[in-house]
Motif scaffolding. Structure first.
Motif, PDB file in Angstrom:
ATOM      1  N   LEU B  94       0.878  -1.167   0.000  1.00  0.00           N
ATOM      2  CA  LEU B  94       0.000   0.000   0.000  1.00  0.00           C
ATOM      3  C   LEU B  94       0.912   1.212   0.000  1.00  0.00           C
ATOM      4  O   LEU B  94       1.686   1.412   0.945  1.00  0.00           O
ATOM      5  CB  LEU B  94      -0.859  -0.028   1.266  1.00  0.00           C
ATOM      6  CG  LEU B  94      -1.986   0.971   1.420  1.00  0.00           C
ATOM      7  CD1 LEU B  94      -3.019   0.779   0.327  1.00  0.00           C
ATOM      8  CD2 LEU B  94      -2.632   0.807   2.790  1.00  0.00           C
ATOM      9  N   SER B 115      -4.804   4.864  -1.868  1.00  0.00           N
ATOM     10  CA  SER B 115      -3.850   3.912  -2.424  1.00  0.00           C
ATOM     11  C   SER B 115      -2.896   4.637  -3.352  1.00  0.00           C
ATOM     12  O   SER B 115      -3.025   5.838  -3.580  1.00  0.00           O
ATOM     13  CB  SER B 115      -4.556   2.772  -3.158  1.00  0.00           C
ATOM     14  OG  SER B 115      -5.361   3.269  -4.203  1.00  0.00           O
ATOM     15  N   ARG B 119      -1.404  -0.215  -6.289  1.00  0.00           N
ATOM     16  CA  ARG B 119      -2.788  -0.674  -6.444  1.00  0.00           C
ATOM     17  C   ARG B 119      -2.941  -1.565  -7.663  1.00  0.00           C
ATOM     18  O   ARG B 119      -3.750  -2.480  -7.695  1.00  0.00           O
ATOM     19  CB  ARG B 119      -3.704   0.543  -6.586  1.00  0.00           C
ATOM     20  CG  ARG B 119      -5.117   0.234  -7.047  1.00  0.00           C
ATOM     21  CD  ARG B 119      -6.017   0.227  -5.902  1.00  0.00           C
ATOM     22  NE  ARG B 119      -7.307  -0.332  -6.246  1.00  0.00           N
ATOM     23  CZ  ARG B 119      -8.395   0.376  -6.378  1.00  0.00           C
ATOM     24  NH1 ARG B 119      -8.336   1.676  -6.223  1.00  0.00           N
ATOM     25  NH2 ARG B 119      -9.535  -0.219  -6.643  1.00  0.00           N
TER      26      ARG B 119
END
Lengths: 495, 310
Positions: B94, B115, B119
């Motif tokens: 993340l 994010s 991602r």
């Protein structure tokens, strides 16, 4: 009319009224409303055969608007309903409410939109899991691949948040659903999400997936699909024990490799599967470990030799590398035949589904062996080694042993929870695992679940009697007493 | 109207937090939950008389290395978490912007469903959270999910809390899934001033059978860039394989052959001085079929560099 008690499979409902039947026939057409006793019995059970319950009527809607009309009719009559896809589930999620309505989605099998440039497919809920990959192949595929994929429906996959052998790397149904059209229990049609990856507002999509048909019924599913990997390399290594194989798994994963699939079978399972498939697996070894790497060609090649070396370092007795696609298929058929093959070594079996942290495998398998000896029944083990999802298969002989087999299976589930895992990895809670919910969740947790369920379905008409361990009415709010602001201000009193 | 008196509280335990929320509910006091305060767009429109800070709930409760999971309190800073996990060659996949001072917390990132470029491969916060414990406004602490990667027991309330912006309760603990940290990274980039060509190039790469860590497109000062980042043992080879000669005709025309081991903007070097070894594994590969490039420098977009616009 509506009863005041929350309907459960245990409660006794009156048979459907003529008025309700007329409305159902008006919604779906007379040919698609079944009331004949033999027809009803076809639907009395899903894949979990020990639970049987005969519905009052079975309807087969052919479109989203027919589903809506059926649900609305049930709502107006206050009659509970259960949705069913292929009926292949293993937790009794599609077990009908006795005398209630069973809504079968088997006629809704259309692929509505294949949008490869955007990597999306939109389908009706009755489409099977393998039809999804077929519809977007050969360039793309749909990764969540439960072993029942040839028959199971995507609507059922959504209800259970199904996984499969490739989910350690690729994720589960919930990681691929980007949109749903849902009919709520009062007949309202709601669209959640769509083709986009992100949507504003609460993640109701994520809340619905895995809700086991208790929050509504989906009539259209939008799924993400991904490009097929450039390369796939498969091998199966044989070890003298499941612990040794487990050590190899740990080393592979901690070394930075996420295999596309990593599956373990123990000796009993290998023996049964070999009898069924004849792939040439040695039957005197403790464990077989199938490792499949997929992804970019250069990365697969770079990692594959490392994986082979790790297996050897952990004492593998032999390693078989798939020579070609046919060999790879044979290796996988051996694994996928495991459950069905049990019939070759025992008259009956009970398949369990539990999850443990991967590092706890040796201790849990030891506990299973202990229980097996205590009960005097053999247990074969198949293990999704990457994510810790264990499928112990309790082997028994005849009805007289069935109850004890179930008891043993239950003790195994408790062992999984004790080891920090879960009561279910992919099959769902349904009816079968309700009684174990309090082992994982305390009263405040169950109260929060109930709050969610009541927000979607305050009257409890959608698949009642599933998931929650004890029936509760919406409006029962357990927890500390809360004063109303009028009480606090001294304006009003509660009697 | 009298000015609003704002009270700040920093609960020391989950129970403290639950008690504060219940008291606020009894008094009909609006509550605003704050981590490091790096996401002002997450604040409610109305003024809140009570601000709950997660600063004291900042422990890494568990790091289960063998299982690739961790249990965290909401106030754990993402930057510090990454440093801890890096020591075990793991990461929480993340990489949202961390705000000024790189202080963003896990609780805030989850509550805002924030994010970054990772991602593309690893999913949004909802795809990384395995379970949550939340303090609700009735004073109870409820949990959902668990600590294992695969789990379908009960309702997935963890997903509901991801992106809920603190409107449903205070996340007091969460379990996350970790991933192995790639041994090396390499980024292939291409530039063009033609937006249509930029879009085609990005689409071509997205649909290929390449396993990208991240795929980003940026447009700055009338020039576009596609950035395709690879990770793993064969990162550089993967990056090179991403731009074979046969794709040149569909690739941006203004490209330049350049291999750089300039580490100054790479993730590994930016946050930790003693990361020379991991620097060596990072390289930027910009493969070109160039004739006449009007561009000069190609910068590596490192998603963890704070405030770096993409």
């Amino acid at each position: 009319m509506a009863t005041s008690q929350l309907p459960t499979p245990e409660a006794v409902l009156a048979p459907p009224t003529p008025a309700l039947l007329e409305r159902l026939r008006a919604a779906c057409g007379r040919d698609h409303v079944y009331t004949d006793a033999d027809q009803l019995r076809t639907y009395e059970s899903d894949g979990l055969l020990q639970y049987r319950s005969t519905p009052g009527v079975v309807v087969l809607p052919g479109s989203a608007s027919e589903v809506r009309d059926v649900v609305r009719a049930c709502s107006d009559a206050g009659v509970p309903w259960v949705a069913r896809g292929a009926g292949s589930g293993l937790s009794g999620g599609a077990l009908p409410v006795a005398q209630g309505v069973l809504i079968a989605l088997t006629r809704m099998r259309a692929v509505l939109d294949v949008d490869l440039p955007n990597q999306r497919i939109v389908v009706q809920p009755g489409v099977t899991n393998s039809e999804i990959s077929a519809a977007v192949g050969p360039t793309h595929f749909y990764p969540p691949d439960p072993s029942s994929q040839i028959v199971c429906s995507i609507g059922g996959n959504v209800a259970e948040n199904s996984g499969g052998a490739h989910c350690f790397k690729y994720g589960f149904t919930t990681n691929y659903v980007t949109g749903l059209e849902i009919v709520l229990a009062d007949g309202e049609v709601v669209t959640l999400g769509g083709k986009e990856l992100d949507h504003p507002g609460y993640d109701l999509l994520g809340t619905f997936v895995g809700s086991e048909g208790t929050l509504g019924i989906c009539t259209s599913v939008t799924l993400r699909v991904i490009p097929v990997p450039e390369a796939i390399k498969t091998m199966v290594a044989f070890f003298d024990s499941t612990s040794a194989a487990g050590e190899a798994v740990s080393e592979i994963v901690s070394g930075g490799v996420i295999p596309g699939a990593i599956e373990m079978m123990d000796q009993l399972t290998i023996q049964a599967a070999e009898q069924a498939v004849g792939a040439g697996f040695p039957t005197d070894v403790g464990a077989a470990l199938i490792v499949e790497l997929d992804g970019s060609l250069v990365e697969c090649e770079a990692c594959f030799d490392d994986v082979v070396a790790i297996c050897e370092r952990n004492g593998s007795l032999s390693i078989r590398i798939a020579r070609d696609e046919a060999d790879r298929t044979l290796i996988w058929r051996t694994r996928k035949a495991a459950f069905a093959a049990m019939g070759r070594i025992a008259p009956n079996y009970y398949v369990q589904d539990g999850v443990i942290p991967r590092t706890k495998l040796p201790e849990v398998l030891a506990r299973i062996a202990e229980l097996s000896e205590q009960y005097g029944m053999r247990v074969a083990n198949v293990f999704h080694a990457g994510d810790g999802n264990l499928h112990p298969l309790v082997l028994y002989d005849g009805e007289s042993e069935a109850e004890r087999a179930e008891e043993l299976a239950g003790a195994i589930v408790e062992a999984c929870v004790d080891a920090g895992g879960s009561i279910t990895g992919e099959h769902g809670v349904g009816v079968d695992k309700k009684r174990y919910m309090p082992r994982m969740f305390g009263e405040p947790d169950l109260a929060a679940f109930q709050m969610l369920r009541c927000a979607f379905d305050p009257r409890g008409l959608a698949n009642p009697g599933k998931v929650m361990p004890t029936p509760r009415l919406c409006g029962e709010v357990p927890g500390p007493y809360r004063r109303h602001p009028l009480e606090r201000d001294g304006v009003a009193e509660r009697f | 109207m009298a000015p609003l008196t704002i009270r700040s509280e920093t609960p020391q335990t989950a129970t403290d937090a639950a008690d504060l929320l219940r008291a606020a509910a009894d008094d009909a006091t609006a509550v605003r939950i704050e981590g490091a305060g790096t996401k002002p767009w997450g604040h409610p429109g109305a003024d809140c008389a009570l601000r709950l800070h997660t600063g004291a709930l900042d422990r890494i409760v568990e790091h289960n290395e063998g299982d690739l999971t961790a249990v965290l309190q909401p106030g754990v800073s993402l930057a510090e978490l990454d440093a801890t996990l890096a020591r075990a060659d793991q990461m929480l996949a993340l990489d949202p912007p961390l705000g000024a001072g790189a202080t963003a917390t896990i609780g805030g990132a989850i509550a805002a469903a924030d994010s970054g470029p990772l991602r593309h491969r690893y999913g949004a916060p909802r795809d990384l959270v395995l379970g949550v414990s939340v303090a609700l406004s009735d004073g109870t602490i409820a949990k959902a999910g668990g600590k294992v990667i695969k789990n379908v027991a009960g309702y997935d309330l963890a997903k509901l809390f991801c992106g809920s912006f603190g409107t449903l309760g205070l996340i007091v603990e969460l379990a996350v899934r970790l991933h192995p940290r790639p041994r090396a990274h390499a980024t292939a980039t291409g530039t063009t001033d033609d937006p249509a060509l930029l879009a085609r190039a990005a689409s071509l790469i997205a649909h290929g059978s390449l396993e990208l860590q991240s795929l980003d497109v940026r447009w700055r000062n009338a020039l576009g860039m596609v950035l395709a980042r690879f990770g793993g043992a064969a990162a550089a080879e993967q990056a090179a394989a991403a731009l074979p000669p046969k794709r040149a005709s569909t690739m941006p025309s203004a490209l330049r052959q350049r291999t750089s081991s300039d580490c100054s903007s790479s993730f590994a070097c930016a946050s930790r001085p003693a990361a020379a070894a991991s620097c060596a594994g990072s390289s930027v590969v910009a493969v070109a079929a160039g004739r006449g490039c009007s561009r000069t420098a190609i910068s590596v977009m490192s998603p963890s560099v704070p405030n770096e616009p993409l």
